[in-house]
Design an enzyme around this catalytic site. Structure first.
Site, PDB file in Angstrom:
ATOM      1  N   CYS A  75       0.131  -7.927   2.779  1.00 39.61           N
ATOM      2  CA  CYS A  75      -0.358  -9.214   3.261  1.00 39.61           C
ATOM      3  C   CYS A  75      -0.630 -10.156   2.088  1.00 39.61           C
ATOM      4  CB  CYS A  75      -1.634  -9.008   4.083  1.00 39.61           C
ATOM      5  SG  CYS A  75      -2.395 -10.556   4.584  1.00 39.61           S
ATOM      6  N   CYS A 129      -3.766 -12.344   2.501  1.00 36.76           N
ATOM      7  CA  CYS A 129      -5.033 -11.634   2.289  1.00 36.76           C
ATOM      8  C   CYS A 129      -5.273 -11.344   0.800  1.00 36.76           C
ATOM      9  CB  CYS A 129      -5.039 -10.279   2.993  1.00 36.76           C
ATOM     10  SG  CYS A 129      -4.322 -10.255   4.627  1.00 36.76           S
ATOM     11  N   ASP A 130      -4.227 -10.954   0.073  1.00 38.35           N
ATOM     12  CA  ASP A 130      -4.440 -10.327  -1.232  1.00 38.35           C
ATOM     13  C   ASP A 130      -3.890 -11.091  -2.441  1.00 38.35           C
ATOM     14  OD1 ASP A 130      -5.735  -8.259   0.048  1.00 38.35           O
ATOM     15  OD2 ASP A 130      -3.905  -7.082   0.310  1.00 38.35           O
TER      16      ASP A 130
END
Ligand code: NAP
Length: 317
Positions: A134, A137-138
């Protein structure tokens, strides 16, 4: 005795939220059950370029937030639960979750799909410790670092471009020597100076190192599929260096719950063009079903059709 809903929608991605919207507008008592956050794959997609009417540069989570609000506006109820077993035959369908039991006269399955693992040695040990699926997200963990992205489809190339906003450099590792991604996406990628390509290559192994007691991924070993040559990529020496590996090589369907009950093909649920499965009152919508184009727009359309079919089914009962 718990409430018996007209419709339970399983999954709150674009298909499930569209189904909820249409069921709610039809005045059906509707419950959407989702085990995690709303949005499915779209919740982890930075930019949606091809959903009609989507505002340029707007993110997947923002689109999903609007879809959720719209469904709830029409009275759809929500439950956050992981469904562990289902009984789909008969007039009343039962879904048993970790937190409780839910019943409805019709069920719309919109459970989508989850990212395929990269398939290299030691992968499981380093998910969340260098390996991610992701970018939204990261990406920020790899600010100024070296990032490698596996895959050659739309997801890999689009997410790689997003990652260039954070990383020092991004390299796409692709098993062939040409991309599968749409030409318009490829054109942008080839112009991006922070993006390069490692062709005919797969990830063979990932390893930790001495610096963090083996806890963090510090080495990626890649293999040229034509020559068999192995090359090791290392985390840089500088304290600020980071090494990231993102996998975007497609998805597996979330359908194990329905094995042996619903007709499937390679794990995807078979439906007719009106989203009917082989069980009366049970519909499938979105990426979970056998179809030719898995996009937000087709998922939303499936959800709408499934909800209207459920409405016809219930009113004819
Ligand atoms: P995809 O189109 O199935 O592409 C998967 C990529 O991963 C392919 O390039 C494939 O290589 C590679 N791959 C598959 N298995 C592999 C393995 N074991 N090892 C190494 N590489 C492997 O998946 P996706 O990019 O996630 O897209 C899924 C669907 O969503 C597609 O229909 C796509 O069009 C859609 N999507 C659309 C957009 C958009 O329109 N903006 C954005 C994201 C996704 P090969 O090419 O050699 O098969």
């Amino acid at each position: 005795m718990s409430k018996i809903y007209d419709v339970i929608v399983l999954g709150a991605g674009p298909a499930g939220l569209a189904a909820g919207l249409y069921a709610g507008r039809s005045r059906l008592s509707t419950l959407i059950i989702e085990k995690a956050q709303d949005g499915g794959q779209i919740a982890i997609t930075n930019e949606i370029e091809n959903y009609p009417g989507q505002v340029e540069g707007d993110s997947g989570p923002s689109l999903i937030a609007r879809m959720t609000k719209q469904a709830e506006h029409f009275g759809v109820e929500r439950a956050s639960d992981l469904i562990k077993s289902v009984k789909l035959e008969g007039d009343v369908k039962t879904l048993v979750g970790a937190k409780g039991e839910y019943q409805a006269r019709a069920v719309i399955i919109a459970t989508g799909a989850f990212p395929k693992p990269i398939g290299c040695k030691n992968e499981g040990e380093f998910v969340g410790k260098g390996i991610s699926f992701c970018a939204t997200c990261d990406a920020s963990f790899f600010e100024g670092g070296d990032v490698y992205v596996v895959g050659g489809g739309d997801s890999a190339v689009e997410e790689a471009m997003y990652l260039t906003k954070f990383a020092k450099h991004v390299t796409i590792i692709h098993r062939r020597n040409e991309l599968r991604a749409a030409k318009s996406i490829q054109e942008k990628a080839f112009k991006n100076e922070k993006l390069s390509f490692m062709w005919d290559t797969v990830v063979d192994e990932v390893k930790g190192g001495d610096a963090f007691g083996g806890e963090i991924m510090e080495h990626i070993i890649v293999k040229n599929v034509k020559t068999g040559e192995l090359t090791q990529i290392d985390l840089g020496d500088d304290d600020e260096d980071t090494l990231g590996l993102f996998g975007f090589i497609g998805y597996n369907p979330n359908s194990s719950l329905f094995e042996g009950m619903l007709d499937m093909e390679n794990g995807y649920i078979k439906t007719d063009e009106n989203m009917h499965t082989n069980i009366e009152g049970v519909y499938a919508a979105g990426d979970i079903r056998v179809k030719s184009l898995r996009q937000v727009v087709t998922a939303a359309a499936d959800g709408a059709i499934a909800a209207m079919q459920a409405e016809h089914y219930l009113s004819n009962k």
